[in-house]
Scaffold this motif. Structure first.
Motif, PDB file in Angstrom:
ATOM      1  N   ALA A 116       0.826  -1.203   0.000  1.00 38.72           N
ATOM      2  CA  ALA A 116       0.000   0.000   0.000  1.00 38.72           C
ATOM      3  C   ALA A 116       0.865   1.260   0.000  1.00 38.72           C
ATOM      4  N   VAL A 117       1.921   1.257   0.813  1.00 37.31           N
ATOM      5  CA  VAL A 117       2.840   2.407   0.831  1.00 37.31           C
ATOM      6  C   VAL A 117       3.498   2.577  -0.533  1.00 37.31           C
ATOM      7  N   CYS A 118       3.910   1.456  -1.137  1.00 36.77           N
ATOM      8  CA  CYS A 118       4.531   1.518  -2.458  1.00 36.77           C
ATOM      9  C   CYS A 118       3.560   2.079  -3.488  1.00 36.77           C
ATOM     10  N   GLY A 119       2.278   1.693  -3.383  1.00 37.14           N
ATOM     11  CA  GLY A 119       1.287   2.212  -4.318  1.00 37.14           C
ATOM     12  C   GLY A 119       1.045   3.698  -4.136  1.00 37.14           C
ATOM     13  N   VAL A 120       0.976   4.162  -2.890  1.00 34.72           N
ATOM     14  CA  VAL A 120       0.778   5.596  -2.633  1.00 34.72           C
ATOM     15  C   VAL A 120       1.953   6.405  -3.165  1.00 34.72           C
ATOM     16  N   VAL A 121       3.162   5.903  -2.929  1.00 33.45           N
ATOM     17  CA  VAL A 121       4.351   6.586  -3.451  1.00 33.45           C
ATOM     18  C   VAL A 121       4.329   6.607  -4.975  1.00 33.45           C
ATOM     19  N   GLY A 122       3.840   5.526  -5.582  1.00 33.22           N
ATOM     20  CA  GLY A 122       3.736   5.487  -7.037  1.00 33.22           C
ATOM     21  C   GLY A 122       2.778   6.528  -7.576  1.00 33.22           C
ATOM     22  N   VAL A 123       1.628   6.688  -6.929  1.00 32.56           N
ATOM     23  CA  VAL A 123       0.659   7.708  -7.357  1.00 32.56           C
ATOM     24  C   VAL A 123       1.261   9.100  -7.240  1.00 32.56           C
ATOM     25  N   ILE A 124       1.943   9.355  -6.130  1.00 31.06           N
ATOM     26  CA  ILE A 124       2.545  10.679  -5.928  1.00 31.06           C
ATOM     27  C   ILE A 124       3.641  10.937  -6.957  1.00 31.06           C
ATOM     28  N   SER A 125       4.512   9.952  -7.184  1.00 32.17           N
ATOM     29  CA  SER A 125       5.622  10.160  -8.127  1.00 32.17           C
ATOM     30  C   SER A 125       5.117  10.338  -9.557  1.00 32.17           C
ATOM     31  N   LEU A 126       4.075   9.612  -9.941  1.00 30.45           N
ATOM     32  CA  LEU A 126       3.514   9.788 -11.287  1.00 30.45           C
ATOM     33  C   LEU A 126       2.818  11.137 -11.415  1.00 30.45           C
ATOM     34  N   ALA A 127       2.190  11.614 -10.338  1.00 28.03           N
ATOM     35  CA  ALA A 127       1.580  12.947 -10.375  1.00 28.03           C
ATOM     36  C   ALA A 127       2.652  14.028 -10.525  1.00 28.03           C
ATOM     37  N   VAL A 128       3.768  13.858  -9.818  1.00 31.77           N
ATOM     38  CA  VAL A 128       4.876  14.813  -9.967  1.00 31.77           C
ATOM     39  C   VAL A 128       5.444  14.761 -11.389  1.00 31.77           C
ATOM     40  N   ALA A 129       5.559  13.558 -11.950  1.00 31.06           N
ATOM     41  CA  ALA A 129       6.062  13.423 -13.311  1.00 31.06           C
ATOM     42  C   ALA A 129       5.114  14.077 -14.316  1.00 31.06           C
ATOM     43  N   THR A 130       3.798  13.963 -14.100  1.00 23.31           N
ATOM     44  CA  THR A 130       2.831  14.627 -14.983  1.00 23.31           C
ATOM     45  C   THR A 130       2.963  16.135 -14.894  1.00 23.31           C
ATOM     46  N   TRP A 131       3.124  16.649 -13.671  1.00 25.56           N
ATOM     47  CA  TRP A 131       3.344  18.097 -13.519  1.00 25.56           C
ATOM     48  C   TRP A 131       4.638  18.524 -14.209  1.00 25.56           C
ATOM     49  N   ALA A 132       5.689  17.731 -14.068  1.00 24.80           N
ATOM     50  CA  ALA A 132       6.958  18.056 -14.718  1.00 24.80           C
ATOM     51  C   ALA A 132       6.821  18.026 -16.233  1.00 24.80           C
ATOM     52  N   TYR A 133       6.003  17.123 -16.752  1.00 25.50           N
ATOM     53  CA  TYR A 133       5.777  17.063 -18.194  1.00 25.50           C
ATOM     54  C   TYR A 133       5.069  18.333 -18.680  1.00 25.50           C
ATOM     55  N   ARG A 134       4.034  18.766 -17.965  1.00 23.23           N
ATOM     56  CA  ARG A 134       3.336  20.000 -18.351  1.00 23.23           C
ATOM     57  C   ARG A 134       4.299  21.181 -18.298  1.00 23.23           C
ATOM     58  N   ARG A 135       5.124  21.220 -17.282  1.00 22.33           N
ATOM     59  CA  ARG A 135       6.080  22.323 -17.120  1.00 22.33           C
ATOM     60  C   ARG A 135       7.096  22.342 -18.260  1.00 22.33           C
ATOM     61  N   ALA A 136       7.595  21.163 -18.644  1.00 25.65           N
ATOM     62  CA  ALA A 136       8.591  21.095 -19.709  1.00 25.65           C
ATOM     63  C   ALA A 136       7.963  21.315 -21.074  1.00 25.65           C
ATOM     64  N   ALA A 137       6.704  20.927 -21.264  1.00 21.53           N
ATOM     65  CA  ALA A 137       6.083  21.033 -22.589  1.00 21.53           C
ATOM     66  C   ALA A 137       5.749  22.460 -22.958  1.00 21.53           C
ATOM     67  N   VAL A 138       5.496  23.336 -21.985  1.00 18.58           N
ATOM     68  CA  VAL A 138       5.107  24.722 -22.299  1.00 18.58           C
ATOM     69  C   VAL A 138       6.313  25.640 -22.414  1.00 18.58           C
ATOM     70  N   ARG A 139       7.495  25.135 -22.163  1.00 20.68           N
ATOM     71  CA  ARG A 139       8.691  25.969 -22.257  1.00 20.68           C
ATOM     72  C   ARG A 139       9.264  25.944 -23.669  1.00 20.68           C
TER      73      ARG A 139
END
Length: 274
Positions: free
Chosen positions: A251-274
């Motif tokens: 369960a902890v591994c899954g929660v960390v996975g959701v958080i890390s993928l959400a951060v990666a999605t935010w990083a993708y949006r940030r990199a795509a608009v630059r």
């Protein structure tokens, strides 16, 4: 009321249809997440199939070699469980963390993100599709490593089915971290370096038995996303596994996975608009 043909009107006089402002064209429906995710996953899987298979062999050979070396140091018990579990998850770390960081770093540097930005797909579909495709390559190598490790250290094979949960959950956590590192790094060389450092941390903190680590290193080990996947897998080698702790680690591994993928999605949006 008489009807006057349009050709009979004086020059400069417009009909009602011509005088009306043009209406904007109707946009097509927005792409849904699941179909977009499936399309990106298939595209990434077909592109990486040839290029990544040799690297997957290297990851598996590396993990098996580490277990053979540790066989001369570790006899059995909890230390053997930690070595086999850590070496198995190391295959996931090599592909999902190291290679994905390099991929997104090169994609950002070469302008490949502009191609994905023009497609009608949600940013989450791009990140999840690439992460899922890279994580899929870890399945055979992880299974082979676990079977060889059980044979080397005399561990039971009865609960290897837990890998069906460990691989996707640990893969999601590590893939999200690798994608975020690649997208946030200002240069592809730095993305490669960060991916290598992350894999080295998974090697040192995941394969070595925690009982022999200093307290400060144990605290750093708890911050590594793959640690909980390693712990969950290692617990299943016990004669009577504590399934409550196994589910808690997953369960902890899954929660960390959701958080890390959400951060990666935010990083993708940030990199795509630059």
């Amino acid at each position: 009321m008489s009807v006057v043909p349009a050709g009979a009107l004086p020059a400069g006089v417009l009909t009602a249809e011509e005088a009306a402002p043009p209406r904007p064209a109707a946009l097509g429906p927005r792409a849904r997440l699941l179909p977009s995710l499936a399309a990106v996953y298939r595209a990434q899987l077909s592109r990486a199939r040839v290029a990544r298979l040799p690297l997957l062999f290297v990851a598996t050979f590396q993990s098996v070699g580490i277990m053979i070396l540790m066989r001369g140091v570790v006899d059995g018990g909890g230390e053997a469980r930690a070595v086999v579990a850590g070496s198995s998850v190391l295959v996931v770390a090599f592909v999902a963390l190291n290679l994905l960081a390099q991929y997104f770093g090169q994609l950002r540097a070469s302008g490949g993100l502009d191609h994905y930005a023009t497609l009608p797909v949600p940013p989450a579909a791009v990140v999840l599709g690439a992460a899922g495709a890279y994580a899929s390559f870890t399945v055979p190598g992880t299974v082979v490593t676990a079977v060889v490790g059980c044979a080397l250290f005399g561990l039971p094979l009865a609960h290897l089915w837990i890998l069906a949960a460990v691989i996707p959950l640990a893969g999601a956590a590590l893939a999200g971290l690798g994608a975020a590192l690649g997208l946030l790094a200002p240069r592809p060389e730095l993305a490669t370096l960060l991916g290598q450092l992350g894999m080295s941390a998974a090697l040192l903190l995941g394969v070595l038995p925690p009982e022999r680590m200093p307290e400060a290193v144990r605290l750093a080990r708890d911050l590594l996303p793959s640690t909980y996947g390693v712990e969950a897998f290692a617990r299943t080698f016990a004669p009577h596994p504590d399934w409550a702790h196994v589910l808690g680690d997953l369960a902890v591994c899954g929660v960390v996975g959701v958080i890390s993928l959400a951060v990666a999605t935010w990083a993708y949006r940030r990199a795509a608009v630059r």
